[in-house]
Design a protein around this motif. Sequence first.
Motif, PDB file in Angstrom:
ATOM      1  N   GLY A 183       0.804  -1.215   0.000  1.00 31.79           N
ATOM      2  CA  GLY A 183       0.000   0.000   0.000  1.00 31.79           C
ATOM      3  C   GLY A 183       0.834   1.260   0.000  1.00 31.79           C
ATOM      4  N   ALA A 184       2.010   1.207   0.624  1.00 33.28           N
ATOM      5  CA  ALA A 184       2.877   2.381   0.665  1.00 33.28           C
ATOM      6  C   ALA A 184       3.287   2.807  -0.734  1.00 33.28           C
ATOM      7  CB  ALA A 184       4.109   2.097   1.518  1.00 33.28           C
ATOM      8  N   GLY A 185       3.595   1.848  -1.594  1.00 33.62           N
ATOM      9  CA  GLY A 185       3.962   2.177  -2.968  1.00 33.62           C
ATOM     10  C   GLY A 185       2.810   2.819  -3.711  1.00 33.62           C
ATOM     11  N   LYS A 187       0.331   4.551  -2.411  1.00 35.31           N
ATOM     12  CA  LYS A 187       0.105   5.901  -1.887  1.00 35.31           C
ATOM     13  C   LYS A 187       1.165   6.876  -2.412  1.00 35.31           C
ATOM     14  CE  LYS A 187      -2.055   4.244   2.377  1.00 35.31           C
ATOM     15  NZ  LYS A 187      -1.895   4.095   3.857  1.00 35.31           N
ATOM     16  N   LEU A 188       2.410   6.392  -2.530  1.00 39.20           N
ATOM     17  CA  LEU A 188       3.468   7.248  -3.074  1.00 39.20           C
ATOM     18  C   LEU A 188       3.155   7.602  -4.529  1.00 39.20           C
ATOM     19  CD1 LEU A 188       6.187   8.648  -3.007  1.00 39.20           C
ATOM     20  CD2 LEU A 188       7.275   6.438  -3.499  1.00 39.20           C
ATOM     21  N   LEU A 189       2.740   6.620  -5.320  1.00 40.93           N
ATOM     22  CA  LEU A 189       2.405   6.888  -6.710  1.00 40.93           C
ATOM     23  C   LEU A 189       1.264   7.894  -6.818  1.00 40.93           C
ATOM     24  CD1 LEU A 189       2.734   6.309  -9.716  1.00 40.93           C
ATOM     25  CD2 LEU A 189       1.151   4.375  -9.433  1.00 40.93           C
ATOM     26  N   GLU A 190       0.245   7.739  -5.979  1.00 41.59           N
ATOM     27  CA  GLU A 190      -0.882   8.666  -5.991  1.00 41.59           C
ATOM     28  C   GLU A 190      -0.433  10.080  -5.661  1.00 41.59           C
ATOM     29  OE1 GLU A 190      -5.094   9.287  -3.555  1.00 41.59           O
ATOM     30  OE2 GLU A 190      -4.136   7.325  -3.601  1.00 41.59           O
ATOM     31  N   ALA A 191       0.449  10.215  -4.648  1.00 36.49           N
ATOM     32  CA  ALA A 191       0.925  11.532  -4.250  1.00 36.49           C
ATOM     33  C   ALA A 191       1.755  12.175  -5.362  1.00 36.49           C
ATOM     34  CB  ALA A 191       1.741  11.429  -2.966  1.00 36.49           C
ATOM     35  N   MET A 192       2.594  11.394  -6.021  1.00 33.21           N
ATOM     36  CA  MET A 192       3.437  11.935  -7.086  1.00 33.21           C
ATOM     37  C   MET A 192       2.599  12.377  -8.277  1.00 33.21           C
ATOM     38  SD  MET A 192       6.654   9.271  -6.862  1.00 33.21           S
ATOM     39  CE  MET A 192       7.745  10.228  -7.899  1.00 33.21           C
ATOM     40  N   ARG A 193       1.612  11.592  -8.639  1.00 32.17           N
ATOM     41  CA  ARG A 193       0.741  11.980  -9.747  1.00 32.17           C
ATOM     42  C   ARG A 193      -0.070  13.224  -9.387  1.00 32.17           C
ATOM     43  NH1 ARG A 193      -0.473   8.545 -13.887  1.00 32.17           N
ATOM     44  NH2 ARG A 193      -2.700   9.030 -13.811  1.00 32.17           N
ATOM     45  N   GLU A 194      -0.439  13.346  -8.120  1.00 34.61           N
ATOM     46  CA  GLU A 194      -1.207  14.521  -7.686  1.00 34.61           C
ATOM     47  C   GLU A 194      -0.356  15.790  -7.759  1.00 34.61           C
ATOM     48  OE1 GLU A 194      -4.948  15.918  -6.751  1.00 34.61           O
ATOM     49  OE2 GLU A 194      -4.311  13.887  -7.254  1.00 34.61           O
ATOM     50  N   GLU A 195       0.942  15.640  -7.758  1.00 38.63           N
ATOM     51  CA  GLU A 195       1.849  16.786  -7.893  1.00 38.63           C
ATOM     52  C   GLU A 195       2.208  17.060  -9.349  1.00 38.63           C
ATOM     53  OE1 GLU A 195       5.005  15.412  -5.349  1.00 38.63           O
ATOM     54  OE2 GLU A 195       4.331  16.726  -3.733  1.00 38.63           O
ATOM     55  N   ALA A 200       4.664   9.099 -13.672  1.00 43.20           N
ATOM     56  CA  ALA A 200       5.381   8.449 -12.573  1.00 43.20           C
ATOM     57  C   ALA A 200       5.045   6.961 -12.505  1.00 43.20           C
ATOM     58  CB  ALA A 200       5.031   9.124 -11.255  1.00 43.20           C
ATOM     59  N   THR A 201       6.030   6.174 -12.101  1.00 43.94           N
ATOM     60  CA  THR A 201       5.817   4.746 -11.881  1.00 43.94           C
ATOM     61  C   THR A 201       6.479   4.341 -10.570  1.00 43.94           C
ATOM     62  OG1 THR A 201       7.829   4.115 -13.088  1.00 43.94           O
ATOM     63  CG2 THR A 201       5.769   4.220 -14.345  1.00 43.94           C
ATOM     64  N   VAL A 202       5.830   3.455  -9.856  1.00 44.38           N
ATOM     65  CA  VAL A 202       6.387   2.858  -8.642  1.00 44.38           C
ATOM     66  C   VAL A 202       6.251   1.351  -8.805  1.00 44.38           C
ATOM     67  CG1 VAL A 202       6.237   2.639  -6.143  1.00 44.38           C
ATOM     68  CG2 VAL A 202       5.795   4.850  -7.223  1.00 44.38           C
ATOM     69  N   GLY A 203       7.367   0.666  -8.926  1.00 40.94           N
ATOM     70  CA  GLY A 203       7.342  -0.769  -9.170  1.00 40.94           C
ATOM     71  C   GLY A 203       6.927  -1.574  -7.959  1.00 40.94           C
ATOM     72  N   THR A 204       6.601  -2.840  -8.200  1.00 43.24           N
ATOM     73  CA  THR A 204       6.295  -3.758  -7.104  1.00 43.24           C
ATOM     74  C   THR A 204       7.550  -3.913  -6.238  1.00 43.24           C
ATOM     75  OG1 THR A 204       4.748  -4.961  -8.496  1.00 43.24           O
ATOM     76  CG2 THR A 204       5.523  -6.083  -6.514  1.00 43.24           C
ATOM     77  N   PRO A 205       7.407  -3.767  -4.919  1.00 47.51           N
ATOM     78  CA  PRO A 205       8.612  -3.796  -4.069  1.00 47.51           C
ATOM     79  C   PRO A 205       9.302  -5.158  -4.080  1.00 47.51           C
ATOM     80  CG  PRO A 205       6.622  -3.836  -2.735  1.00 47.51           C
ATOM     81  CD  PRO A 205       6.175  -3.561  -4.131  1.00 47.51           C
ATOM     82  N   LYS A 206      10.627  -5.119  -4.012  1.00 47.41           N
ATOM     83  CA  LYS A 206      11.422  -6.340  -3.839  1.00 47.41           C
ATOM     84  C   LYS A 206      11.766  -6.435  -2.358  1.00 47.41           C
ATOM     85  CE  LYS A 206      13.591  -5.755  -8.386  1.00 47.41           C
ATOM     86  NZ  LYS A 206      13.066  -4.382  -8.631  1.00 47.41           N
ATOM     87  N   ALA A 207      11.540  -7.614  -1.789  1.00 48.54           N
ATOM     88  CA  ALA A 207      11.739  -7.797  -0.352  1.00 48.54           C
ATOM     89  C   ALA A 207      12.857  -8.811  -0.102  1.00 48.54           C
ATOM     90  CB  ALA A 207      10.445  -8.266   0.305  1.00 48.54           C
ATOM     91  N   TYR A 208      13.708  -8.539   0.889  1.00 51.21           N
ATOM     92  CA  TYR A 208      14.840  -9.402   1.222  1.00 51.21           C
ATOM     93  C   TYR A 208      14.788  -9.728   2.718  1.00 51.21           C
ATOM     94  CZ  TYR A 208      16.486  -7.783  -3.302  1.00 51.21           C
ATOM     95  OH  TYR A 208      16.581  -7.487  -4.643  1.00 51.21           O
ATOM     96  N   LEU A 209      14.677 -11.026   3.003  1.00 47.54           N
ATOM     97  CA  LEU A 209      14.609 -11.467   4.390  1.00 47.54           C
ATOM     98  C   LEU A 209      15.965 -11.391   5.079  1.00 47.54           C
ATOM     99  CD1 LEU A 209      12.329 -14.644   4.261  1.00 47.54           C
ATOM    100  CD2 LEU A 209      11.780 -12.445   5.299  1.00 47.54           C
TER     101      LEU A 209
END
Length: 640
Positions: A183-185, A187-195, A200-209
């Motif tokens: 969800g954070a990604g 929301k960031l994309l929404e905020a950037m487009r609103e500006e 703008a693009t925000v990719g699917t996050p890569k996670a590392y354990l």
Amino acid sequence: MLGLLARTANRVVTGVSLWGVSLGCAWAADPQPYVTTVKPTGQADLDAALNASSDLLGLQGTHAVGPFALAGRVRSDYERLRTALESCGYYGGTVTITLTRQGAKDGVKLDGQSSALASWIEGIPEKEKVTAEITVEKGPLYHVGQVSLLDPKTKAPLTLNTTEQNAFGLKTGTPAVAETVLGAGGKLLEAMREEGHALATVGTPKAYLRPESKTLDVVYDVTPGPVLNIGTINVAGLKRVNESFVRRRMTVQEGQLYQPSKIDAARQDLTSVGVFSSVAVKDGADQAVNGTMPLDFTFKEAKRRAIGAEGGYSTDLGARAGINWTHYNLLGNAERLKLAALVTGLGGSAQQGLGYDVYADFFKPDFYSRKQNLSVRLEGLRQLFWSYRQTALLARAGLTRQVGRYWNVSYGLSAEQENIQQFGVSRDYTIISAPLGGAFDNTGVGNPIEPATHGIRASLNAAPSVSLGNKGSGESFFTILNATASAYFDLEHLGISKPGRSVLAVRGTIGSIQGAGTYDIPPDQRLYGGGSATVRGFRWQGVGPQYKNTRYAIGGTSLDAGTVEYRQRILKSFGMAGFIDAGQVGSSSAPFTGTLRVGVGGGVRYYTPIGPVRLDVGVPLNRPERGDKWDLYIGLGETF
């Protein structure tokens, strides 16, 4: 889910245990019935995710499956349940699925991934059920570790401004719940487009354990792109609606900063005009065009004409029924013309006979200015009340202008030529008035039939009027003042119901006529009480001064009334209501004079897609000698 994106060299391996008993000459059970139980973990949201993810549990109500299909469900559930665990932040948990023949005391433990799984199931006697027990050890809760925002081309870190940081919101130490991280990604994309970052693009996050620290490092590929303004606005799909009207109506213009919220608000505003069945908008290009982003608006026009029926009933005013014809786009600019013919007074206790109401309504939006609407009505009516008989021709024209998010003002002119018979005397009146009003509404309900569940509605009106001298009557000047306010309280805020299910509604009305006495004012311009608009349980015009202790109402020059109503929805389509009304009509211009009348009652509701059908019964608590013992009201929509 996010868990499938995590990478680690030390993956926790889960196992499955199968317990059973060999009974010699067993015949294969095909299909094989089974039941599934999931042991609670003690965490409600995790339990819900596990139950929703399990195919064994979700599909057990379908037709029974064969041994190989059941074995496939067991094996697939491991990955599904691990994903559910990881989506809730538990990356070190284990899943165990145990299969037991019902009634078996001893068994053989088998690896769930073994090829012997299906054979074991196949050896179960026919009609004997299998129990699948799912046990989950959730392990430690992982938290977000390092968060990185990188340019996918240069791999250079990006810096967010304050607005973008607040929207993104993901920080080190936050529980590594998939919904939060994904969800954070968004929301960031929404905020950037609103500006203005339309590309703008925000990719699917890569996670590392990081099992040693029980953390999850997250990396987002972010491409802000340039800040763009709105470019060429293209319009498609218009057939009978004028493009010039649509462009004047649009709340976004070329050269304005590209902001999705304002673009969608423009789409919704065009939809509300009433001549389109759908309005869609999308970016007109996949790259910037001369530093701008074009927009494509696509319209689908609704039917232009409609025939409808009108109806209502109360025991005091009787039945009202008729038909109407409406044209929704008369001149190509969303002008609406409505013609209606109704029969009134069918069987009402406040009526002496049948009447009629024939009218033509014309409505023009954006009259000489956006958010300013013109309304014109021509009407002929005959009403045969016990208090007076009226035959009239009316002409009204007015403007309504929105002056704020919740405020509207209205002003206009009205002329009326009528003949009224009252107490054996017939008089002709010519009345000219200039009504002026203001209204406030923050209930968020655009359809007047849809019931409000929260907020306030209020109106204040003044109508300076002159009654010109005609046969049997003299001239008089007077001003009618009235104010009404209603408030709606959703009891969901008290924690005792779901949103919109339990509502307390309160209404208050006050009115006064200044400048003339009761008998100098035409009878239809006087103030009356009783009925659904003021005090239910008393017939229309049944509250206030009566002529020589009869059922003929004189009318008054002051009015005050109040209502408290409780509304409760039951199941999906039904509801009920209880109310108490009180009000009085006085012979002076000062409110709170006269005899206070009180009515109580209740009713039922049937909720349809267009609004509730209402049936109320009101009973007077202090009925006058010639008053009704009860009254019934039927209509569409709530009383207020």
